[in-house]
Design an enzyme around this catalytic site. Structure first.
Site, short mmCIF file in Angstrom:
data_model
loop_
_atom_site.label_atom_id
_atom_site.label_comp_id
_atom_site.label_asym_id
_atom_site.label_seq_id
_atom_site.Cartn_x
_atom_site.Cartn_y
_atom_site.Cartn_z
N ARG A 37 0.74 5.83 -12.88
CA ARG A 37 1.12 7.24 -12.93
C ARG A 37 2.58 7.39 -13.37
O ARG A 37 2.93 8.32 -14.10
CB ARG A 37 0.92 7.90 -11.56
CG ARG A 37 -0.55 8.16 -11.24
CD ARG A 37 -0.77 8.39 -9.76
NE ARG A 37 -0.05 9.54 -9.25
CZ ARG A 37 0.17 9.76 -7.96
NH1 ARG A 37 -0.25 8.89 -7.05
NH2 ARG A 37 0.81 10.83 -7.58
N ARG A 55 5.22 20.41 -17.99
CA ARG A 55 4.96 18.97 -18.14
C ARG A 55 4.95 18.54 -19.61
O ARG A 55 5.00 17.35 -19.89
CB ARG A 55 3.62 18.59 -17.51
CG ARG A 55 3.60 18.65 -16.00
CD ARG A 55 2.26 18.16 -15.48
NE ARG A 55 2.14 18.30 -14.04
CZ ARG A 55 2.52 17.39 -13.16
NH1 ARG A 55 3.04 16.26 -13.60
NH2 ARG A 55 2.37 17.59 -11.88
N ARG A 73 2.34 8.59 1.97
CA ARG A 73 2.28 10.05 1.86
C ARG A 73 0.92 10.60 2.28
O ARG A 73 -0.12 9.99 2.02
CB ARG A 73 2.57 10.46 0.41
CG ARG A 73 2.73 11.96 0.24
CD ARG A 73 3.26 12.29 -1.13
NE ARG A 73 2.29 12.06 -2.19
CZ ARG A 73 2.41 12.54 -3.43
NH1 ARG A 73 3.49 13.24 -3.76
NH2 ARG A 73 1.49 12.29 -4.34
#
Length: 217
Positions: free
Chosen positions: A174, A91, A130
């Site tokens: 996000r 990341r 989700r």
């Protein structure tokens, strides 16, 4: 030679789906940082306890802890034999550099880094429905991939939960953070000639065809 790939992309872009398809069809081992975190925490390992201490405070797990967890998996005999597709790691550029050192030590190299690209609103729609398994980490979707039994995982029969941050406002934040944090990683691999962008707006099979195009057989 076993494949060694990285999937890069925002939450909800389909990295987990593509990794699962590659495992099924190409035999590579998917390594998701999120799943590995949960496994280490559930096993109550030293690394898991350390990671949990940050997660419980609502803080990001530091680079050093994440790197240790991922390299532990990469050194396993199964991954060395089958190859890997990384999801959620690296990341940061520091994590990418640590991965380079590990691969150099093992005298292997990456085949490709796939950047999955999609419009933000597509991600918002995907994530809004989700659900995730509280035990094994399997992902479902209310319309695209519903479980056979409502609220229960098909694989392990554990409870499914909707993440608290899977709401439109939080998802957009996000996505902003993802772009800010991960753009340097994409450029790091682009400079090495390893990055390939794939439009991830289509269905899973269409995206899989593009992801695997040109990969070593």
């Amino acid at each position: 030679m076993p494949l060694r790939l990285i999937l890069v992309g925002p939450p909800g872009v389909g990295k987990g789906t593509q990794a699962a398809l590659m495992e099924e069809r190409l035999g590579v081992k998917p390594l998701s940082s999120g799943v590995i975190f949960r496994a280490e925490i559930e096993a109550d390992t030293d690394l898991g306890q350390l990671a949990k201490s940050y997660i419980d405070r609502g803080e990001l797990v530091p680079n050093g802890v994440t790197i240790q967890m991922m390299l532990k998996r990469l050194r396993s005999d199964e991954v060395r034999k089958k190859g890997f597709v990384l999801d959620g790691f690296p990341r940061t550029v520091r994590q990418a550099e640590a991965l380079d050192v590990e691969l150099e030590t093992e005298d292997v190299s990456l085949d490709c880094v796939i950047l999955l690209v999609v419009d933000d609103e597509v991600v918002v729609r995907r994530l809004a429905g989700r659900m995730g398994c509280t035990k094994c980490g399997e992902i479902y979707h209310s319309s695209n991939k519903p479980p056979r039994r409502e609220g229960l995982c098909d694989k392990c029969n554990s409870q499914l939960l909707v993440r608290k941050d899977d709401n439109p406002e939080t998802i957009r934040e996000r996505l902003r953070v993802f772009r800010e944090e991960t753009a340097p990683v994409a450029e790091y691999y682009r400079a090495k000639g390893l990055l390939r962008e794939v439009d991830a707006a289509g269905d899973a099979e269409e995206v899989y065809a593009e992801v695997t195009k040109g990969l070593p057989s």
